[in-house]
Write a protein that holds these residues in place. Sequence first.
Motif, PDB file in Angstrom:
ATOM      1  N   GLU A 100       0.805  -1.220   0.000  1.00 22.80           N
ATOM      2  CA  GLU A 100       0.000   0.000   0.000  1.00 22.80           C
ATOM      3  C   GLU A 100       0.841   1.275   0.000  1.00 22.80           C
ATOM      4  OE1 GLU A 100       0.653  -1.096   4.321  1.00 22.80           O
ATOM      5  OE2 GLU A 100       0.316  -2.176   2.457  1.00 22.80           O
ATOM      6  N   ASN A 101       2.196   1.140   0.095  1.00 23.99           N
ATOM      7  CA  ASN A 101       3.102   2.290   0.095  1.00 23.99           C
ATOM      8  C   ASN A 101       2.656   3.324   1.130  1.00 23.99           C
ATOM      9  OD1 ASN A 101       5.034   4.273  -0.588  1.00 23.99           O
ATOM     10  ND2 ASN A 101       3.783   5.053  -2.246  1.00 23.99           N
ATOM     11  N   LEU A 102       2.348   2.858   2.320  1.00 22.61           N
ATOM     12  CA  LEU A 102       1.815   3.738   3.355  1.00 22.61           C
ATOM     13  C   LEU A 102       2.211   3.191   4.720  1.00 22.61           C
ATOM     14  CD1 LEU A 102      -0.076   6.217   2.987  1.00 22.61           C
ATOM     15  CD2 LEU A 102      -1.974   4.712   3.549  1.00 22.61           C
ATOM     16  N   ALA A 103       2.670   4.079   5.602  1.00 22.55           N
ATOM     17  CA  ALA A 103       2.993   3.668   6.976  1.00 22.55           C
ATOM     18  C   ALA A 103       2.922   4.891   7.869  1.00 22.55           C
ATOM     19  CB  ALA A 103       4.383   3.054   7.047  1.00 22.55           C
ATOM     20  N   ASN A 104       2.647   4.654   9.145  1.00 16.73           N
ATOM     21  CA  ASN A 104       2.674   5.786  10.075  1.00 16.73           C
ATOM     22  C   ASN A 104       4.083   5.910  10.643  1.00 16.73           C
ATOM     23  OD1 ASN A 104       2.875   4.435  12.708  1.00 16.73           O
ATOM     24  ND2 ASN A 104       0.800   3.703  12.274  1.00 16.73           N
ATOM     25  N   PRO A 105       4.427   7.082  11.152  1.00 18.95           N
ATOM     26  CA  PRO A 105       5.780   7.300  11.662  1.00 18.95           C
ATOM     27  C   PRO A 105       6.212   6.294  12.732  1.00 18.95           C
ATOM     28  CG  PRO A 105       4.649   9.393  11.422  1.00 18.95           C
ATOM     29  CD  PRO A 105       3.631   8.310  11.159  1.00 18.95           C
ATOM     30  N   SER A 106       5.296   5.881  13.596  1.00 20.73           N
ATOM     31  CA  SER A 106       5.647   4.917  14.643  1.00 20.73           C
ATOM     32  C   SER A 106       6.067   3.582  14.051  1.00 20.73           C
ATOM     33  CB  SER A 106       4.471   4.699  15.593  1.00 20.73           C
ATOM     34  OG  SER A 106       4.196   5.870  16.301  1.00 20.73           O
ATOM     35  N   GLU A 107       5.358   3.133  13.020  1.00 17.56           N
ATOM     36  CA  GLU A 107       5.706   1.864  12.366  1.00 17.56           C
ATOM     37  C   GLU A 107       7.102   1.934  11.763  1.00 17.56           C
ATOM     38  OE1 GLU A 107       1.396   0.241  10.761  1.00 17.56           O
ATOM     39  OE2 GLU A 107       2.392   1.831   9.640  1.00 17.56           O
ATOM     40  N   LEU A 108       7.400   3.047  11.102  1.00 15.91           N
ATOM     41  CA  LEU A 108       8.713   3.185  10.472  1.00 15.91           C
ATOM     42  C   LEU A 108       9.814   3.317  11.522  1.00 15.91           C
ATOM     43  CD1 LEU A 108       7.805   5.465   7.456  1.00 15.91           C
ATOM     44  CD2 LEU A 108       8.458   3.051   7.402  1.00 15.91           C
ATOM     45  N   SER A 109       9.514   3.973  12.608  1.00 15.20           N
ATOM     46  CA  SER A 109      10.473   4.087  13.707  1.00 15.20           C
ATOM     47  C   SER A 109      10.794   2.702  14.263  1.00 15.20           C
ATOM     48  CB  SER A 109       9.902   4.995  14.796  1.00 15.20           C
ATOM     49  OG  SER A 109      10.804   5.135  15.854  1.00 15.20           O
ATOM     50  N   GLU A 110       9.768   1.887  14.417  1.00 14.89           N
ATOM     51  CA  GLU A 110       9.950   0.532  14.943  1.00 14.89           C
ATOM     52  C   GLU A 110      10.756  -0.331  13.970  1.00 14.89           C
ATOM     53  OE1 GLU A 110       7.076  -3.173  15.989  1.00 14.89           O
ATOM     54  OE2 GLU A 110       6.493  -1.236  16.833  1.00 14.89           O
ATOM     55  N   VAL A 111      10.440  -0.254  12.688  1.00 16.00           N
ATOM     56  CA  VAL A 111      11.120  -1.064  11.668  1.00 16.00           C
ATOM     57  C   VAL A 111      12.598  -0.686  11.565  1.00 16.00           C
ATOM     58  CG1 VAL A 111      11.269  -1.453   9.168  1.00 16.00           C
ATOM     59  CG2 VAL A 111       9.063  -1.545  10.298  1.00 16.00           C
ATOM     60  N   THR A 112      12.893   0.606  11.636  1.00 26.35           N
ATOM     61  CA  THR A 112      14.275   1.056  11.469  1.00 26.35           C
ATOM     62  C   THR A 112      15.075   1.010  12.763  1.00 26.35           C
ATOM     63  OG1 THR A 112      13.686   3.364  11.886  1.00 26.35           O
ATOM     64  CG2 THR A 112      13.663   2.605   9.577  1.00 26.35           C
ATOM     65  N   THR A 171      11.702  11.787  12.729  1.00 28.51           N
ATOM     66  CA  THR A 171      11.071  13.038  12.274  1.00 28.51           C
ATOM     67  C   THR A 171      12.049  13.831  11.409  1.00 28.51           C
ATOM     68  OG1 THR A 171       9.618  13.128  14.183  1.00 28.51           O
ATOM     69  CG2 THR A 171      10.021  15.207  13.041  1.00 28.51           C
ATOM     70  N   ARG A 172      13.299  13.906  11.843  1.00 24.15           N
ATOM     71  CA  ARG A 172      14.325  14.603  11.061  1.00 24.15           C
ATOM     72  C   ARG A 172      14.524  13.925   9.697  1.00 24.15           C
ATOM     73  NH1 ARG A 172      19.102  13.672   9.759  1.00 24.15           N
ATOM     74  NH2 ARG A 172      19.413  11.894  11.144  1.00 24.15           N
TER      75      ARG A 172
END
Length: 159
Positions: A61-73, A81-82
């Motif tokens: 879906e090429n979509l994620a919330n910031p928390s999900e991406l923070s967790e993955v990375t 955020t930066r």
Amino acid sequence: RQGHADHEDDRVGGGLGDVAIYILMRSCNIMMSERASRLLEPHGLTAMGYITMMSLYSRSENLANPSELSEVTGETRGNMTRIFDELVDKGWMRRVPNAEDRRRVDLSLTDAGMALLRSVAPEMRAQADAFYERSFTKTEKAALQKLLTKFSAALAAEL
């Protein structure tokens, strides 16, 4: 030399012990990140920017919330955020309102971001393949992958 070994055992904790494994893994992680950064720099990308974009690219879906991406990375929300700001400013990602919750904002790759990844990802893969081919036999690479998978699962079980 024997006296030196005895001295090591007298230190608090008896020398490094298995902490040496952690130090080695951390050192490898830093060097891998530096290597990736050098390869990505000509494209205007950082290693973490690339990982963030690839995390979105891998989602159907090429979509994620910031928390999900923070967790993955594994990055903090503040650092993410930066990173998001930088990728949005470069036109490779955009913030979009969440369809279910207007208070939330999701992130998505732009067409320019997708085009960049379609160009950079094959190059990164070729570089990684060549590195592992130079550095390990097929058997060693398979053993390394198996051990790292086991190591990752053991760590995840303790978190």
